[in-house]
Each structure stands twice: as structure tokens, then as C-alpha cells.
Design a protein around this motif. Structure first.
Motif, PDB file in Angstrom:
ATOM      1  N   GLY A 166     -17.246 -21.713 -15.316  1.00 30.92           N
ATOM      2  CA  GLY A 166     -16.193 -21.039 -15.610  1.00 30.92           C
ATOM      3  C   GLY A 166     -14.962 -22.398 -15.567  1.00 30.92           C
ATOM      4  N   THR A 167     -14.050 -22.352 -14.392  1.00 29.32           N
ATOM      5  CA  THR A 167     -13.207 -23.536 -14.439  1.00 29.32           C
ATOM      6  C   THR A 167     -13.965 -24.690 -14.035  1.00 29.32           C
ATOM      7  OG1 THR A 167     -12.609 -23.002 -12.066  1.00 29.32           O
ATOM      8  CG2 THR A 167     -11.182 -21.801 -13.830  1.00 29.32           C
TER       9      THR A 167
ATOM     10  N   LEU B 226     -18.671 -20.151 -22.761  1.00 30.46           N
ATOM     11  CA  LEU B 226     -17.600 -20.398 -23.611  1.00 30.46           C
ATOM     12  C   LEU B 226     -17.364 -21.584 -23.757  1.00 30.46           C
ATOM     13  CD1 LEU B 226     -15.324 -17.724 -21.553  1.00 30.46           C
ATOM     14  CD2 LEU B 226     -16.505 -17.435 -23.931  1.00 30.46           C
TER      15      LEU B 226
ATOM     16  N   LEU C 189     -10.078 -15.334 -13.784  1.00 27.64           N
ATOM     17  CA  LEU C 189     -10.480 -13.990 -13.188  1.00 27.64           C
ATOM     18  C   LEU C 189     -12.095 -14.559 -12.411  1.00 27.64           C
ATOM     19  CD1 LEU C 189      -9.621 -11.099 -12.589  1.00 27.64           C
ATOM     20  CD2 LEU C 189     -10.985 -10.572 -14.497  1.00 27.64           C
TER      21      LEU C 189
HETATM   22  C1  SAM Z   1     -16.400 -15.413 -12.822  1.00 29.55           C
HETATM   23  S1  SAM Z   1     -16.330 -16.666 -13.955  1.00 29.55           S
HETATM   24  C2  SAM Z   1     -17.155 -18.202 -13.150  1.00 29.55           C
HETATM   25  C3  SAM Z   1     -16.085 -18.683 -12.120  1.00 29.55           C
HETATM   26  C4  SAM Z   1     -16.438 -20.024 -11.633  1.00 29.55           C
HETATM   27  N1  SAM Z   1     -17.344 -19.972 -10.541  1.00 29.55           N
HETATM   28  C5  SAM Z   1     -15.104 -20.499 -10.975  1.00 29.55           C
HETATM   29  O1  SAM Z   1     -14.707 -20.706  -9.986  1.00 29.55           O
HETATM   30  O2  SAM Z   1     -14.186 -20.686 -11.819  1.00 29.55           O
HETATM   31  C6  SAM Z   1     -17.929 -16.322 -14.895  1.00 29.55           C
HETATM   32  C7  SAM Z   1     -18.237 -17.584 -16.050  1.00 29.55           C
HETATM   33  O3  SAM Z   1     -19.698 -17.131 -16.357  1.00 29.55           O
HETATM   34  C8  SAM Z   1     -19.519 -17.297 -17.852  1.00 29.55           C
HETATM   35  N2  SAM Z   1     -20.733 -16.425 -18.380  1.00 29.55           N
HETATM   36  C9  SAM Z   1     -21.126 -15.071 -18.271  1.00 29.55           C
HETATM   37  N3  SAM Z   1     -22.340 -14.992 -18.871  1.00 29.55           N
HETATM   38  C10 SAM Z   1     -22.855 -16.063 -19.150  1.00 29.55           C
HETATM   39  C11 SAM Z   1     -24.132 -16.682 -19.473  1.00 29.55           C
HETATM   40  N4  SAM Z   1     -24.965 -15.792 -20.027  1.00 29.55           N
HETATM   41  N5  SAM Z   1     -24.452 -17.770 -19.784  1.00 29.55           N
HETATM   42  C12 SAM Z   1     -23.686 -18.893 -19.406  1.00 29.55           C
HETATM   43  N6  SAM Z   1     -22.284 -18.604 -18.801  1.00 29.55           N
HETATM   44  C13 SAM Z   1     -22.066 -17.128 -18.500  1.00 29.55           C
HETATM   45  C14 SAM Z   1     -18.412 -16.834 -18.238  1.00 29.55           C
HETATM   46  O4  SAM Z   1     -17.998 -17.411 -19.597  1.00 29.55           O
HETATM   47  C15 SAM Z   1     -17.526 -17.247 -17.367  1.00 29.55           C
HETATM   48  O5  SAM Z   1     -16.764 -18.518 -17.551  1.00 29.55           O
END
Ligand code: SAM
Length: 84
Positions: free
Chosen positions: A40-41, A61, A10
Motif C-alpha cells: 500500500g503506502t 497497484l 484505506l
Molecule cells: C489495505 S492496503 C495495504 C495497507 C498498507 N499495509 C499500508 O499501511 O499502507 C492493501 C494493499 O494490498 C494490495 N493488494 C491487494 N491484493 C494484492 C495482491 N494479490 N498482490 C499484491 N498486492 C495486493 C492493494 O493494492 C493495496 O495497496
């Protein structure tokens, strides 16, 4: 072969990579380090993962850490331990 861009997530930015690229070109121009801060990915960092660039990936994660390492880490590995 499974590609990093095939990971489903997502908020995955795969479809807007050229748009991000354009903004960076217009605002920054040349760069040789890039931090994909909420990786993320990993598709964003992977897109900018060119020969002269240092890419830093960061994600909360653990499964993203493992996947990104599996796709992009250039360390040697033993294929026999992966396939049965
Ligand atoms: C919307 S996804 C990122 C999408 C990525 N740019 C992609 O294209 O796949 C947001 C990501 O931010 C990570 N995330 C959220 N809060 C975070 C934090 N405080 N520090 C590091 N990563 C974080 C989540 O685990 C998630 O994988």
C-alpha cells in the motif's frame, strides 16, 4: 517535505506500527529481511527499513510501486527534471 506516512490510504497501518513492532519482537526477535507483502503506502516496510535490513515491497497497484520507489529508492536522480 512530504513524508511517506502522510499518504492516505484505506487500511493504512501507520497508527499501529508500534503494535506490529511489538508482535514481531515477541514472536521473532532479531531479523534482517522483511517483506511488506501488501505494501500500500509502504509505511510498514519503511518503519522496518533500518540499516541492516533488506526490505521487499510488493503491491498489485502500479501507483504504489511508483510512490514507494520515489520515497525509498536510493538511486541518483536529476532534481532539475523534477522542478520547473
Ligand atoms: C489495505 S492496503 C495495504 C495497507 C498498507 N499495509 C499500508 O499501511 O499502507 C492493501 C494493499 O494490498 C494490495 N493488494 C491487494 N491484493 C494484492 C495482491 N494479490 N498482490 C499484491 N498486492 C495486493 C492493494 O493494492 C493495496 O495497496
Amino acid at each position: 517535505m512530504f513524508k511517506i506516512s502522510q499518504r492516505r490510504y484505506l487500511g493504512n497501518k501507520n497508527s499501529i506500527l508500534p503494535f506490529i513492532d511489538n508482535i514481531i519482537k515477541n514472536e521473532i526477535g532479531h531479523f534482517n529481511s522483511f517483506c511488506d507483502i501488501f505494501s500500500g503506502t509502504g509505511v510498514v516496510g519503511n518503519y522496518f527499513n533500518k540499516k541492516d535490513n533488506t526490505i521487499i515491497f510488493n503491491d498489485l497497484l502500479y501507483h504504489n510501486f511508483v510512490s514507494i520507489n520515489a520515497f525509498l529508492n536510493k538511486d541518483k536522480f536529476n532534481k532539475d527534471k523534477l522542478f520547473f
